[in-house]
Design an enzyme around this catalytic site. Sequence first.
Site, PDB file in Angstrom:
ATOM      1  N   GLU A 109     -54.043  45.492  21.880  1.00  0.00           N
ATOM      2  CA  GLU A 109     -54.119  45.015  20.485  1.00  0.00           C
ATOM      3  C   GLU A 109     -52.973  45.645  19.701  1.00  0.00           C
ATOM      4  O   GLU A 109     -52.858  46.864  19.606  1.00  0.00           O
ATOM      5  CB  GLU A 109     -55.443  45.387  19.803  1.00  0.00           C
ATOM      6  CG  GLU A 109     -55.533  44.725  18.433  1.00  0.00           C
ATOM      7  CD  GLU A 109     -56.601  45.287  17.496  1.00  0.00           C
ATOM      8  OE1 GLU A 109     -57.179  46.337  17.787  1.00  0.00           O
ATOM      9  OE2 GLU A 109     -56.828  44.666  16.444  1.00  0.00           O
ATOM     10  N   ASP A 124     -58.262  48.150  22.403  1.00  0.00           N
ATOM     11  CA  ASP A 124     -58.441  48.124  20.954  1.00  0.00           C
ATOM     12  C   ASP A 124     -57.476  49.073  20.226  1.00  0.00           C
ATOM     13  O   ASP A 124     -57.298  50.222  20.654  1.00  0.00           O
ATOM     14  CB  ASP A 124     -59.894  48.555  20.671  1.00  0.00           C
ATOM     15  CG  ASP A 124     -60.272  48.476  19.221  1.00  0.00           C
ATOM     16  OD1 ASP A 124     -60.280  47.370  18.671  1.00  0.00           O
ATOM     17  OD2 ASP A 124     -60.565  49.536  18.632  1.00  0.00           O
TER      18      ASP A 124
HETATM   19  C1  GLC Z   1     -59.922  46.691  16.117  1.00  0.00           C
HETATM   20  C2  GLC Z   1     -61.064  45.740  16.285  1.00  0.00           C
HETATM   21  C3  GLC Z   1     -61.884  45.767  15.031  1.00  0.00           C
HETATM   22  C4  GLC Z   1     -62.426  47.168  14.839  1.00  0.00           C
HETATM   23  C5  GLC Z   1     -61.279  48.173  14.795  1.00  0.00           C
HETATM   24  C6  GLC Z   1     -61.770  49.582  14.890  1.00  0.00           C
HETATM   25  O1  GLC Z   1     -59.036  46.292  15.141  1.00  0.00           O
HETATM   26  O2  GLC Z   1     -60.577  44.473  16.603  1.00  0.00           O
HETATM   27  O3  GLC Z   1     -62.925  44.846  15.072  1.00  0.00           O
HETATM   28  O4  GLC Z   1     -63.151  47.263  13.657  1.00  0.00           O
HETATM   29  O5  GLC Z   1     -60.408  47.981  15.884  1.00  0.00           O
HETATM   30  O6  GLC Z   1     -62.230  49.861  16.183  1.00  0.00           O
END
Ligand code: GLC
Length: 545
Positions: A279, A216
Amino acid sequence: MDIKTLFTPLQALHATAYRWWQTGLIYHIYPRSFQDSNGDGVGDLPGITQRLDYLHWLGVDAIWISPVYPSPMADFGYDVSDYNNIHPLFGTLADMDALIAAAHEREIRVILDFVPNHTSDQHPWFLESRASRNNPKRDWYIWRDPTPDGGPPNNWISRFDGQSAWEWDEATGQYYLHSFLAEQPDVNWYNPDLRQAMLDVLRFWFERGVDGFRVDVVYRAMKDRRLRDNPPNPDWQPGMDPSKRLIEQYTKNTAESHQLNRWLRQVADEYEDKLLIGEMNLPLADLTAHYGDNDEFHLPQNTNIPRTEWTAESIRNLANQYDALLDENDWPNWVLGNHDVSRIASRASRAQSRVALMLLLTLRGTPINYYGDEIGMTNVEIPPDRVQDPWEINVPGLGLGRDPERTPMQWSADPNAGFCPPDATPWLPLANDYAQVNVAVQQAQPGSMLLMVKRLIEIRRQSLALQVGSYQSLDTPPGLFAYLRQHEAERRLVVLNFTDRPQRWQPPVALDRLLLSTVMDGEMGRETAVSLRPHEGQLWQLNAT
Ligand code: GLC
């Protein structure tokens, strides 16, 4: 049983040259919304296990499950208070073990979500860290003194409200950093003990049989060490996302990010055949730097389709640009959407969603399908009294809330769509159209979107050209996007009509046989030109070279 012994001969052939995550289809599950097994209106791990047969039937090779760890749920699981356990809402560690075993029996790999940028403010690490300035874990988070006038240490702002990213802690007289909610304090990866503890989390799950992680917001985890101010964004105007007020020069995609990528990769490489997806909400040129020298992410996640206008020209430019940027060892990957962005059937249109799925499943690279996109689920309007997402609550009315794309999976025409029992209240409302748009109806309906997607997945599985072949886009009239995929002598042609008009096009290659039309009406034959109906995509076999 060892998963490798379960390969079919065709897969075994690929496995020698390609990894499972290169040839396979990954299915993204938002666990709160997939299947509720105990009637509390929230999906859970036993629910996912119950639905593995569906995923197997569809042809899924791996599932990525958004966080299921203990959490106060300030950000629906992305605020983790214990990395090595399961939230009771979702079940138990034993349920996770059972899910992993049942998935592996069906040759489905399991990918968990790892949240390295921040913990919950209820995580014992943070409780210790905030207890006193000289607590041994103080430096596990990012604490700073106020400026002489008492203000926060710099101008950084939080993603979820555009206000200062620094929260004042009265008891110890310092600020702590939170890139998201104040309930999500950012950790300090420059501290070796924190680092060790975080990396041990990966080992804990790898030892339990997890096949990989989606990591993440990893591109935000290494901030500028000097905490320099971010410059103002000259394009920002009131009414826009308030967190875009600054250009995030010092808070994301810093040079140090690559060091973090390598630490994570080294741990994954201690095991066999594990996958790391990072991500990265970054433009292509920045994104592709996160493969490193085959020592960073296997798949820096490409979330560019959701940020690109849904036209043949824009999507073709994106695909061509990506292809040109990738080095020989860099494996591409694609998503149409996820739990943070509008669903494709709403962003593009329901009529275009079959075209979109054909695109996802035939472009070069690993496809990651968001649950429900295979049946054409759309965003669901959330009445104000049922809003859950803290982003919408903090910054209402700008369309930033993510609840609309997180609604329960539509399994059947039964009450609550088969997601939870009739007398339960699903945590988010169901789509109004669920009686027609659901798995059971579409499984029994010749020509349905679901059967089209399933057929496409089968065709992909049988075709090395589609799984691992080269990509070349072709010149077409406006509104069409066409590309060749080729592996040795095997060639496929994909032609997608992004418009609501019929189109006719003479491709520069000899057509052999129409393998699949998204319209699924059985009109297959031998032709020399491609005739497309509005919103139609076609997949052709070409004469072997
Ligand atoms: C990422 C996740 C999202 C979350 C954020 C903070 O972007 O995909 O859903 O709110 O991280 O952890």
